[in-house]
Design a protein around this motif. Structure first.
Motif, short mmCIF file in Angstrom:
data_model
loop_
_atom_site.label_atom_id
_atom_site.label_comp_id
_atom_site.label_asym_id
_atom_site.label_seq_id
_atom_site.Cartn_x
_atom_site.Cartn_y
_atom_site.Cartn_z
N ALA A 1 0.82 -1.38 0.17
CA ALA A 1 -0.10 -0.07 0.09
C ALA A 1 0.88 1.46 0.05
N ALA A 2 1.97 1.27 1.07
CA ALA A 2 2.78 2.45 0.91
C ALA A 2 3.63 2.52 -0.39
N GLN A 3 3.98 1.48 -1.22
CA GLN A 3 4.56 1.58 -2.54
C GLN A 3 3.62 2.17 -3.43
N VAL A 4 2.54 1.94 -3.37
CA VAL A 4 1.48 2.43 -4.35
C VAL A 4 1.45 3.86 -4.18
N ILE A 5 1.13 4.41 -2.85
CA ILE A 5 1.24 5.84 -2.47
C ILE A 5 2.37 6.42 -3.16
N ARG A 6 3.66 6.03 -2.68
CA ARG A 6 4.84 6.62 -2.94
C ARG A 6 4.98 6.83 -4.66
N LEU A 7 4.43 5.62 -5.22
CA LEU A 7 4.50 5.76 -6.80
C LEU A 7 3.70 7.04 -7.36
N VAL A 8 2.37 7.12 -6.90
CA VAL A 8 1.51 8.15 -7.15
C VAL A 8 2.07 9.55 -7.08
N LEU A 9 2.60 9.83 -5.86
CA LEU A 9 3.52 10.94 -5.35
C LEU A 9 4.38 11.36 -6.42
N ARG A 10 5.24 10.58 -7.03
CA ARG A 10 6.35 10.83 -7.77
C ARG A 10 5.77 11.55 -9.05
N TYR A 11 4.55 11.55 -9.47
CA TYR A 11 4.09 12.09 -10.58
C TYR A 11 3.12 13.23 -10.28
N ASP A 12 2.99 14.02 -11.03
CA ASP A 12 2.03 15.15 -11.27
C ASP A 12 0.54 14.67 -11.33
N THR A 13 0.07 14.00 -10.57
CA THR A 13 -1.22 13.24 -10.48
C THR A 13 -1.94 14.26 -9.41
N LEU A 14 -3.41 13.97 -9.28
CA LEU A 14 -4.17 14.98 -8.29
C LEU A 14 -5.39 13.73 -8.06
N VAL A 15 -5.43 13.73 -6.70
CA VAL A 15 -6.55 12.77 -6.06
C VAL A 15 -7.57 13.50 -5.35
N GLU A 16 -8.85 13.13 -5.81
CA GLU A 16 -9.89 13.99 -4.69
C GLU A 16 -10.84 12.57 -4.48
N PHE A 17 -11.39 12.95 -3.35
CA PHE A 17 -12.36 11.78 -2.85
C PHE A 17 -13.53 12.33 -1.88
#
Length: 304
Positions: free
Chosen positions: A65-81
């Motif tokens: 789970a932590a690896q997935v979060i770190r991967l997304v943080l490396r890119y210029d993405t945006l998450v809303e929920f």
């Protein structure tokens, strides 16, 4: 940019009563980095013991789970929920709110309205009233998510990658529902509410930023709008007490923005949906105290 939307949880009050969150989540990925992100996601999955075609977020341990979060943080993405505690939304409360929303669809109809759309509005109100409560809650949360994603996503990317705003696509996880069911929910509740939301409160814009890509595809003026669109806008303005439009006014074609590039897909066929599923499930497990601290807390120093 592509917006991948998934949900986690049934939106049903638990038995026995206890706090239990369900949520909908949007992962916004700029087209410019999507291939690189998906490539790295596949490389990450290859390091995990589970080699299924689709790995669900519910099967991840804290390290994964932590690896997935770190991967997304490396890119210029945006998450809303949008998250709801189902325990605070019993059926009686949801039923009352749903009926008030259904009544509101036709509440402002007067003799001055064109008779053409009136039967459709009555049908829309009855369709909302007939929705199962859990589907209504999920659809309403999805609508709130979409509005927030558009409002915050445009502000975020116009300052970073304004070209991305000229190519907005939506990919929705269909789960076990048919495309027809998904399309009916989208057209019955989400699209009409979204049009009304933009009529009540236009998008906030940052002065001097480049909105040309967004306006070229999704904007319209009084000079470029068709007569039916103008009549619709004027009717909404009268309902919401808005003043007449200025000469430099630019409207948003919500129908084009929300339906021109809309797909309902199985997550097995979409890496973006698999990522959004993992993020939604990680977040829900954390909110419901079913994921240890190490699985959802990533120190900034470890995100590079």
């Amino acid at each position: 940019m592509r917006i991948y939307i998934d949900e986690a949880g049934p939106f049903i009050p638990p038995t026995p009563p206890r706090s239990l969150f369900s949520l909908v989540l949007a992962l916004i990925i700029p087209a410019a980095i999507e291939k690189d992100l998906f490539y790295e996601f596949l490389r990450l999955r290859d390091t995990w013991p589970n080699q299924d075609v689709e790995i669900k977020g519910s099967s991840l341990d804290e390290s994964q789970a932590a690896q997935v979060i770190r991967l997304v943080l490396r890119y210029d993405t945006l998450v809303e929920f949008i998250a709801l505690d189902a325990n605070t939304h019993p059926d009686s409360v949801v039923e009352d709110f749903k009926n008030r929303q259904a009544n509101g669809v036709t509440a402002n109809i007067t003799r001055e309205h064109h008779p053409g759309p009136i039967p459709h509005l009555h049908q829309l109100g009855e369709a909302v009233r007939a929705m199962p409560n859990q589907l209504f809650l999920q659809a309403f949360a999805t609508w709130e998510l979409i509005i927030r994603t558009i409002r915050e996503g445009t502000l975020y990317f116009v300052q970073r990658q304004p070209k991305e705003l000229g190519d907005v696509g939506w990919v929705i996880d269909r789960k076990d529902r048919t495309i027809t069911e998904m399309e009916e929910t989208w057209t019955t509740l989400i699209l009409p509410l979204s049009e009304s939301a933009f009529a009540k409160e236009p998008l906030a814009c940052i002065a001097e930023e480049d909105y040309s890509h967004f306006d070229a595809r999704y904007g319209f003026t009084e000079a470029t709008a068709d007569p039916e669109m103008l009549r619709h806008i004027r009717r909404l303005d009268s309902v919401h007490g808005k003043p007449p439009k200025t000469k430099d006014w630019v409207g948003i074609n919500a129908k084009r923005l929300l339906t021109e590039q809309l797909k309902f897909q199985d997550s097995r066929d979409s890496l973006g949906l698999q990522l959004s599923d993992m993020l939604a499930t990680i977040l829900r497990r954390a909110l419901n105290d079913r994921l240890q601290f190490a699985g959802w807390t990533v120190h900034p120093a470890r995100t590079g």
